[in-house]
Scaffold this motif. Structure first.
Motif, PDB file in Angstrom:
ATOM      1  N   LEU A 141      -9.031  -9.671   4.344  1.00 35.84           N
ATOM      2  CA  LEU A 141      -9.883 -10.599   5.107  1.00 35.84           C
ATOM      3  C   LEU A 141     -10.789  -9.883   6.114  1.00 35.84           C
ATOM      4  CD1 LEU A 141      -7.391 -13.561   5.622  1.00 35.84           C
ATOM      5  CD2 LEU A 141      -9.101 -13.229   3.820  1.00 35.84           C
ATOM      6  N   SER A 142     -10.709  -8.546   6.158  1.00 38.64           N
ATOM      7  CA  SER A 142     -11.677  -7.819   6.993  1.00 38.64           C
ATOM      8  C   SER A 142     -13.032  -7.730   6.278  1.00 38.64           C
ATOM      9  CB  SER A 142     -11.163  -6.412   7.317  1.00 38.64           C
ATOM     10  OG  SER A 142     -11.153  -5.616   6.147  1.00 38.64           O
ATOM     11  N   VAL A 149     -14.862 -16.815   1.522  1.00 35.43           N
ATOM     12  CA  VAL A 149     -14.315 -17.469   0.328  1.00 35.43           C
ATOM     13  C   VAL A 149     -12.952 -18.100   0.659  1.00 35.43           C
ATOM     14  CG1 VAL A 149     -13.357 -17.055  -1.985  1.00 35.43           C
ATOM     15  CG2 VAL A 149     -15.577 -16.087  -1.362  1.00 35.43           C
ATOM     16  N   ASN A 150     -12.141 -17.376   1.426  1.00 35.29           N
ATOM     17  CA  ASN A 150     -10.839 -17.938   1.799  1.00 35.29           C
ATOM     18  C   ASN A 150     -10.991 -19.207   2.638  1.00 35.29           C
ATOM     19  OD1 ASN A 150      -7.974 -16.176   1.483  1.00 35.29           O
ATOM     20  ND2 ASN A 150      -9.850 -15.146   0.862  1.00 35.29           N
ATOM     21  N   ASN A 182      -3.916  -0.656  -0.196  1.00 34.14           N
ATOM     22  CA  ASN A 182      -5.193  -1.287  -0.544  1.00 34.14           C
ATOM     23  C   ASN A 182      -5.445  -1.128  -2.034  1.00 34.14           C
ATOM     24  OD1 ASN A 182      -5.633  -0.372   2.483  1.00 34.14           O
ATOM     25  ND2 ASN A 182      -7.003  -2.066   2.022  1.00 34.14           N
ATOM     26  N   HIS A 183      -5.949  -2.158  -2.642  1.00 31.99           N
ATOM     27  CA  HIS A 183      -6.377  -2.043  -4.027  1.00 31.99           C
ATOM     28  C   HIS A 183      -7.450  -3.095  -4.269  1.00 31.99           C
ATOM     29  CE1 HIS A 183      -3.657  -5.279  -5.886  1.00 31.99           C
ATOM     30  NE2 HIS A 183      -3.290  -5.238  -4.635  1.00 31.99           N
ATOM     31  N   ALA A 184      -7.783  -3.342  -5.521  1.00 33.63           N
ATOM     32  CA  ALA A 184      -8.875  -4.282  -5.807  1.00 33.63           C
ATOM     33  C   ALA A 184      -8.670  -4.907  -7.167  1.00 33.63           C
ATOM     34  CB  ALA A 184     -10.209  -3.559  -5.761  1.00 33.63           C
ATOM     35  N   GLN A 185      -9.201  -6.102  -7.307  1.00 33.42           N
ATOM     36  CA  GLN A 185      -9.200  -6.761  -8.619  1.00 33.42           C
ATOM     37  C   GLN A 185     -10.655  -6.899  -9.049  1.00 33.42           C
ATOM     38  OE1 GLN A 185      -7.968 -10.899  -8.718  1.00 33.42           O
ATOM     39  NE2 GLN A 185      -7.184 -10.715 -10.792  1.00 33.42           N
ATOM     40  N   PRO A 235     -11.473  -6.985  -2.851  1.00 29.66           N
ATOM     41  CA  PRO A 235     -10.572  -6.078  -2.141  1.00 29.66           C
ATOM     42  C   PRO A 235      -9.266  -6.785  -1.764  1.00 29.66           C
ATOM     43  CG  PRO A 235     -12.769  -6.091  -1.165  1.00 29.66           C
ATOM     44  CD  PRO A 235     -12.695  -7.275  -2.074  1.00 29.66           C
ATOM     45  N   MET A 236      -8.161  -6.127  -2.067  1.00 25.61           N
ATOM     46  CA  MET A 236      -6.853  -6.741  -1.846  1.00 25.61           C
ATOM     47  C   MET A 236      -5.945  -5.788  -1.085  1.00 25.61           C
ATOM     48  SD  MET A 236      -6.107  -9.008  -5.139  1.00 25.61           S
ATOM     49  CE  MET A 236      -5.599 -10.247  -3.977  1.00 25.61           C
ATOM     50  N   ILE A 237      -4.941  -6.386  -0.434  1.00 24.11           N
ATOM     51  CA  ILE A 237      -3.894  -5.609   0.239  1.00 24.11           C
ATOM     52  C   ILE A 237      -2.563  -6.071  -0.340  1.00 24.11           C
ATOM     53  CG2 ILE A 237      -2.753  -5.133   2.446  1.00 24.11           C
ATOM     54  CD1 ILE A 237      -5.469  -5.757   3.783  1.00 24.11           C
TER      55      ILE A 237
END
Ligand SMILES: C[S@@+](CC[C@H](N)C(=O)[O-])C[C@H]1O[C@@H](n2cnc3c(N)ncnc32)[C@H](O)[C@@H]1O
Length: 246
Positions: A141-142, A149-150, A182-185, A235-237
């Motif tokens: 959310l940074s 979107v959230n 940290n990663h990403a979809q 971006p995801m955590i």
């Protein structure tokens, strides 16, 4: 406090969209799964759903077993991972004898359990020295567009309470440790909407409200330079907690 009826409805909602769940929910980073599993052998994926975590576990553990209460979620898991034993059961009634596993792990599900009952069951089926681990994927959310979107995804069903405290506490568990990755979809506008559409609050609202929320998000994503040029990273955590059975 969350209305208990709505909580139960949301906990049981995922199977209504099981195929999309398997296709559009993010995976968990290998490093997070390895951090929980270590070099242990017998692993129970509790609340395994369609097997999103199970598929990564298979890279690290020799024996992986799944337990999942929802018939439609479990059927999808068995279709995708036919060699994994998948039993019907809940965290509060795990269908295995005492000390059956080295690791009990759960992805995106610990908050759906009746925590004291579940931890009593989890510590019962773990051998002494075994590990309990819980993982969650959440949006980073940074990142301004993703935070927006959230916000747009909010529905008439309120937030789940108690998600901030992820610490498993039980007399048979040692102190919990926590780590994040940290990663990403990889997403497009439409696959991003499909991912969001597997969230429980969007599964239980009526179709008109869901369509209106999706319209707003679609319009927003097409208006942003980060998301309107084809494929983009979401971006995801991943947060994981682990604790060892005494
Ligand atoms: C968000 S899904 C997570 C599925 C999978 N672990 C993953 O990482 O994608 C939550 C799952 O928890 C299951 N569930 C809900 N309440 C449960 C309970 N009390 N005991 C075990 N599983 C439960 C649901 O059926 C659903 O499959």
């Amino acid at each position: 406090m969350q209305d208990p009826e709505m909580f139960a409805k949301r906990a049981a909602s995922f199977g209504s969209n099981a195929v999309a769940y398997a296709r559009h929910r993010p995976r968990y980073p290998d490093a997070a799964v390895e951090w929980v599993v270590g070099d242990h052998t017998r692993v129970l994926d509790l609340a395994a759903g369609t097997g999103k975590l199970t598929e990564t576990l298979l890279e690290f553990a020799l024996e992986v077993t799944a337990v999942e209460p929802d018939d439609l979620m479990r059927a999808e898991l068995t279709r995708l991972l036919p060699d994994v034993p998948a039993l019907k059961g809940t965290a509060e009634a795990i269908p295995f004898p005492d000390a059956s596993f080295d690791v009990v792990i759960t992805g995106q599900a610990f908050h759906w359990f009746n925590t004291p009952e579940a931890l009593t069951e989890i510590t019962r089926v773990l051998r002494p020295g075994g590990v309990f681990g819980a993982l969650w994927n959440h949006d980073d959310l940074s990142v301004p567009w993703l935070a927006e979107v959230n916000e747009l995804t909010r529905s008439s069903v309120g937030d789940l309470q108690g998600l901030d405290d992820r610490t498993p506490r039980h007399e048979l568990l040692g102190a919990a440790e926590e780590q994040t990755w940290n990663h990403a979809q990889r997403r497009t506008v439409e696959s991003m909407l499909a991912s969001l559409g597997t969230q429980s609050h969007l599964l239980v609202i009526d179709a008109a409200e869901r369509a209106s929320i999706f319209d707003k998000i679609r319009t927003y994503l097409w208006s942003r330079p980060e998301t309107s040029q084809g494929e983009f990273d979401r971006p995801m955590i991943t947060t994981a907690v682990r604790a060892t059975k005494r």
